[in-house]
Enzyme design. Structure first.
Site, PDB file in Angstrom:
ATOM      1  CG  ASP A   9      37.046  33.573   8.434  1.00 12.84           C
ATOM      2  OD1 ASP A   9      37.606  33.795   9.531  1.00 12.84           O
ATOM      3  OD2 ASP A   9      37.406  32.676   7.653  1.00 12.84           O
TER       4      ASP A   9
ATOM      5  CE  LYS B 234      37.323  32.157   4.049  1.00 15.82           C
ATOM      6  NZ  LYS B 234      36.378  31.855   5.150  1.00 15.82           N
TER       7      LYS B 234
ATOM      8  CE  LYS C 258      39.876  30.305   6.107  1.00 17.46           C
ATOM      9  NZ  LYS C 258      38.850  30.400   7.180  1.00 17.46           N
TER      10      LYS C 258
END
Length: 218
Positions: free
Chosen positions: A92, A156, A185
């Site tokens: 991430d 995300k 996400k």
């Protein structure tokens, strides 16, 4: 509503700076017990988690350029390669938020594209964090367009370190902007089953939370 296998959509997360190795071990045991998608941990604990989770079906995710995104691109790339070498399956990564706020979108795009290329070169899933709480609506959309163009696997919402987390509106908008080619996400502030299901209904494919056990056992 997409509520099937909620546990399998959760990145069981522990990124607090004071987290101990014992905390990481406990996180991994919980992830195996409840069959979460991954554990999301700081890079120093990748090896520990990879050993504990080997053969369990639970992946290891880590963070890159975290939480500010202001790391040099070359360092982000090396972090990705090192994460893979130590056992991470997903990363991430945070965009350079300062560049985004400055309107230097070309630099943002180059940074993320190089990171995506590095991740895919070594077979790692990459999620790009745009830190929605710090961006205007126009900036969020521009960031989403860049993430989509980069070929990233996920966009995300948040690091959880910038004072704001995922909102249903942001998740819904991000899904509309990236379409089906990029997953979403939702992360930050997801502490209840109700909130988790709202995020899924809005379009989230993955949930980042430190409250995974509570979410699936209530």
């Amino acid at each position: 509503m997409r509520t099937m296998n909620l546990a399998g959509m959760i990145d069981h997360t522990l990124l607090k700076p004071e987290a101990t190795e014992k905390d990481i071990v406990n996180l991994c045991h919980e992830a195996k017990q409840h069959k979460f998608a991954t554990v999301c941990i700081n890079p120093a604990y990748i090896c520990t988690a990879a050993k504990l989770l080997h053969g369990s079906g639970v992946g290891v995710a880590t963070v890159i350029g975290f939480p500010l995104g202001a790391t040099m691109t070359e360092i982000k790339v090396q972090e990705i390669f090192a994460a893979k070498a130590h056992g991470a399956r997903e990363v991430d990564i945070v965009i350079n938020i300062g560049w985004a706020k400055s309107g230097n979108w070309e630099a943002v795009a180059k940074d993320i594209t190089r990171a995506v290329e590095a991740a895919h070169c070594c077979g790692v899933t990459i999620k790009v964090i745009i830190e929605t709480s710090l961006l205007t609506e126009e900036e969020k959309q521009k960031a989403a367009e860049i993430v989509k163009a980069s070929g990233a696997d996920y966009i995300k919402t948040s690091t959880g370190f910038a004072g704001g987390g995922a909102t249903v509106e942001d998740v819904r908008n991000l899904k509309a902007w990236v379409g089906q080619s990029v997953k979403v996400k939702a992360s930050g502030g997801i502490r209840s089953r109700e909130t988790a299901l709202q995020m899924v209904e809005a379009g989230a494919d993955r949930l980042g939370t430190s409250s995974g056990v509570q979410i699936i056992t209530v």
